[in-house]
Design a protein around this motif. Structure first.
Motif, PDB file in Angstrom:
ATOM      1  N   ILE A  46       0.841  -1.197   0.000  1.00 46.20           N
ATOM      2  CA  ILE A  46       0.000   0.000   0.000  1.00 46.20           C
ATOM      3  C   ILE A  46       0.875   1.245   0.000  1.00 46.20           C
ATOM      4  N   ALA A  47       0.617   2.146  -0.957  1.00 46.49           N
ATOM      5  CA  ALA A  47       1.400   3.377  -1.087  1.00 46.49           C
ATOM      6  C   ALA A  47       1.129   4.321   0.083  1.00 46.49           C
ATOM      7  N   ASP A  48       2.091   5.199   0.342  1.00 45.31           N
ATOM      8  CA  ASP A  48       1.968   6.162   1.437  1.00 45.31           C
ATOM      9  C   ASP A  48       0.855   7.184   1.200  1.00 45.31           C
ATOM     10  N   SER A  49       0.400   7.309  -0.054  1.00 45.52           N
ATOM     11  CA  SER A  49      -0.646   8.282  -0.365  1.00 45.52           C
ATOM     12  C   SER A  49      -2.002   7.879   0.222  1.00 45.52           C
ATOM     13  N   VAL A  50      -2.146   6.590   0.595  1.00 46.83           N
ATOM     14  CA  VAL A  50      -3.411   6.115   1.177  1.00 46.83           C
ATOM     15  C   VAL A  50      -3.514   6.613   2.614  1.00 46.83           C
ATOM     16  N   LYS A  51      -4.508   7.436   2.866  1.00 51.40           N
ATOM     17  CA  LYS A  51      -4.675   8.035   4.188  1.00 51.40           C
ATOM     18  C   LYS A  51      -5.897   7.506   4.933  1.00 51.40           C
ATOM     19  N   SER A  52      -6.784   6.845   4.199  1.00 52.65           N
ATOM     20  CA  SER A  52      -8.017   6.370   4.808  1.00 52.65           C
ATOM     21  C   SER A  52      -8.313   4.937   4.366  1.00 52.65           C
ATOM     22  N   ILE A  53      -8.570   4.081   5.329  1.00 51.63           N
ATOM     23  CA  ILE A  53      -8.889   2.687   5.041  1.00 51.63           C
ATOM     24  C   ILE A  53     -10.165   2.323   5.778  1.00 51.63           C
ATOM     25  N   GLY A  54     -11.092   1.672   5.070  1.00 48.35           N
ATOM     26  CA  GLY A  54     -12.384   1.328   5.656  1.00 48.35           C
ATOM     27  C   GLY A  54     -12.301   0.237   6.693  1.00 48.35           C
ATOM     28  N   ALA A  55     -13.438  -0.331   7.024  1.00 47.77           N
ATOM     29  CA  ALA A  55     -13.519  -1.321   8.095  1.00 47.77           C
ATOM     30  C   ALA A  55     -12.752  -2.601   7.787  1.00 47.77           C
ATOM     31  N   CYS A  56     -12.295  -2.752   6.549  1.00 51.14           N
ATOM     32  CA  CYS A  56     -11.480  -3.920   6.189  1.00 51.14           C
ATOM     33  C   CYS A  56     -10.198  -3.961   6.994  1.00 51.14           C
ATOM     34  N   ALA A  57      -9.820  -2.831   7.571  1.00 57.62           N
ATOM     35  CA  ALA A  57      -8.573  -2.753   8.321  1.00 57.62           C
ATOM     36  C   ALA A  57      -8.838  -2.264   9.733  1.00 57.62           C
ATOM     37  N   GLU A  58      -9.644  -3.024  10.452  1.00 60.19           N
ATOM     38  CA  GLU A  58      -9.966  -2.646  11.825  1.00 60.19           C
ATOM     39  C   GLU A  58      -8.693  -2.568  12.656  1.00 60.19           C
ATOM     40  N   GLN A  59      -8.479  -1.431  13.311  1.00 62.71           N
ATOM     41  CA  GLN A  59      -7.300  -1.177  14.141  1.00 62.71           C
ATOM     42  C   GLN A  59      -5.997  -1.323  13.366  1.00 62.71           C
ATOM     43  N   GLY A  60      -6.075  -1.152  12.053  1.00 64.67           N
ATOM     44  CA  GLY A  60      -4.866  -1.200  11.239  1.00 64.67           C
ATOM     45  C   GLY A  60      -4.509  -2.567  10.703  1.00 64.67           C
ATOM     46  N   PHE A  61      -5.315  -3.590  11.013  1.00 66.26           N
ATOM     47  CA  PHE A  61      -5.039  -4.950  10.552  1.00 66.26           C
ATOM     48  C   PHE A  61      -5.890  -5.258   9.317  1.00 66.26           C
ATOM     49  N   TYR A  73      -0.259  -4.884   8.205  1.00 68.70           N
ATOM     50  CA  TYR A  73      -0.550  -3.961   9.296  1.00 68.70           C
ATOM     51  C   TYR A  73      -0.265  -2.557   8.799  1.00 68.70           C
ATOM     52  N   VAL A  74      -1.280  -1.702   8.843  1.00 71.67           N
ATOM     53  CA  VAL A  74      -1.132  -0.327   8.351  1.00 71.67           C
ATOM     54  C   VAL A  74      -1.372   0.686   9.462  1.00 71.67           C
ATOM     55  N   GLY A  75      -1.429   0.200  10.701  1.00 76.65           N
ATOM     56  CA  GLY A  75      -1.611   1.095  11.840  1.00 76.65           C
ATOM     57  C   GLY A  75      -0.342   1.861  12.159  1.00 76.65           C
ATOM     58  N   LYS A  76      -0.448   2.735  13.131  1.00 75.99           N
ATOM     59  CA  LYS A  76       0.679   3.599  13.492  1.00 75.99           C
ATOM     60  C   LYS A  76       1.314   3.238  14.834  1.00 75.99           C
ATOM     61  N   ASP A  77       0.706   2.290  15.560  1.00 76.31           N
ATOM     62  CA  ASP A  77       1.230   1.931  16.875  1.00 76.31           C
ATOM     63  C   ASP A  77       2.551   1.183  16.767  1.00 76.31           C
ATOM     64  N   ASP A  78       3.453   1.471  17.704  1.00 73.09           N
ATOM     65  CA  ASP A  78       4.727   0.758  17.768  1.00 73.09           C
ATOM     66  C   ASP A  78       4.619  -0.492  18.638  1.00 73.09           C
ATOM     67  N   ASN A  79       3.585  -0.522  19.467  1.00 75.00           N
ATOM     68  CA  ASN A  79       3.316  -1.669  20.338  1.00 75.00           C
ATOM     69  C   ASN A  79       2.018  -2.316  19.875  1.00 75.00           C
ATOM     70  N   VAL A  80       2.118  -3.538  19.366  1.00 77.40           N
ATOM     71  CA  VAL A  80       0.973  -4.153  18.691  1.00 77.40           C
ATOM     72  C   VAL A  80       0.607  -5.490  19.335  1.00 77.40           C
ATOM     73  N   CYS A  81      -0.683  -5.662  19.572  1.00 76.38           N
ATOM     74  CA  CYS A  81      -1.227  -6.945  20.023  1.00 76.38           C
ATOM     75  C   CYS A  81      -2.073  -7.492  18.881  1.00 76.38           C
ATOM     76  N   ILE A  82      -1.592  -8.529  18.231  1.00 76.79           N
ATOM     77  CA  ILE A  82      -2.300  -9.093  17.079  1.00 76.79           C
ATOM     78  C   ILE A  82      -3.573  -9.790  17.568  1.00 76.79           C
ATOM     79  N   PRO A  83      -4.702  -9.538  16.912  1.00 78.29           N
ATOM     80  CA  PRO A  83      -5.992 -10.054  17.401  1.00 78.29           C
ATOM     81  C   PRO A  83      -6.077 -11.578  17.462  1.00 78.29           C
ATOM     82  N   GLN A  84      -6.849 -12.059  18.435  1.00 82.20           N
ATOM     83  CA  GLN A  84      -7.162 -13.486  18.513  1.00 82.20           C
ATOM     84  C   GLN A  84      -7.903 -13.901  17.242  1.00 82.20           C
ATOM     85  N   GLY A  85      -7.665 -15.117  16.808  1.00 78.91           N
ATOM     86  CA  GLY A  85      -8.310 -15.615  15.599  1.00 78.91           C
ATOM     87  C   GLY A  85      -7.397 -15.616  14.397  1.00 78.91           C
ATOM     88  N   ILE A  86      -6.317 -14.830  14.473  1.00 78.19           N
ATOM     89  CA  ILE A  86      -5.328 -14.817  13.384  1.00 78.19           C
ATOM     90  C   ILE A  86      -4.487 -16.089  13.473  1.00 78.19           C
TER      91      ILE A  86
END
Length: 199
Positions: A46-61, A73-86
């Motif tokens: 994903i290019a840096d020009s993308v500033k908005s992502i829909g619900a397909c990327a909940e919490q950046g995932f 992962y397209v979120g901005k957090d440096d500390n990440v807890c990957i969701p259960q179910g992955i």
């Protein structure tokens, strides 16, 4: 490959066949559930020009609709807890990010190729009991990665160069009952000879 300017359309009719997605510079947003049904999708850029992502990327995932595969992962957090179910982290999912800490979910089975490559701020990881595959270059060039705690006793594959370029003083801690077997499994995966495997 998606190119152009502005928002991406929400046509998902082609999703079942897609294996790789490249979002080019100029695209500014992705629609809700852009990758729904992309069950064969293995890699996304994903290019840096993308500033908005829909619900397909909940919490950046970014995941397909069934939510078991982490594509990117397209979120901005440096500390990440990957969701259960992955259960699978795909190719380049976190590559070259500013990630400092990551917590893997129980039930995770595979850490894909280059998944955490070049995460220069990552210092430690704990591989959960459910993981059986660490793919090639998974943690390559993580130069500050000093502590790898392996809880899994079912690892059947560690790919080539999985730990190439990790810190030269790194310690890989493995379960006592798997010490002999894992010394062979983890041997020669790109890490410096000064990296130690302990139980």
């Amino acid at each position: 490959t998606v190119s152009g300017k502005g928002a991406m359309t929400d046509d998902t009719s082609y999703n079942k066949k897609i294996k790789k997605v490249i979002i080019k510079d100029g695209v500014t947003s992705l629609p809700e559930e852009a990758f729904a049904g992309c069950l064969k999708l293995k890699e996304i850029s994903i290019a840096d020009s993308v500033k908005s992502i829909g619900a397909c990327a909940e919490q950046g995932f970014i995941t397909p609709k069934d939510g078991t595969v982490l594509l990117k992962y397209v979120g901005k957090d440096d500390n990440v807890c990957i969701p259960q179910g992955i259960t699978k982290i795909e190719k380049n999912a976190f590559a070259s990010s500013t990630l400092k800490n990551v917590v893997f979910p129980e039930g995770l089975e595979k850490i894909g190729e280059n998944a955490f490559a070049n995460c220069k701020k990552l210092t430690k990881v704990t591989i959960p009991k459910s993981v059986d595959i660490i793919d090639q270059d998974a943690f390559s060039k993580c130069k500050n990665l000093k502590k790898i705690t392996v809880q899994s006793s079912i690892i059947k594959k560690v790919g080539a160069k999985a730990f190439k370029g990790i810190n030269k003083k790194a310690v890989i801690k493995v379960p006592s009952k798997k010490y002999k077997a894992y010394k062979k499994v983890f041997k020669g995966k790109g890490q410096a000879k000064t990296v130690t495997i302990k139980k």
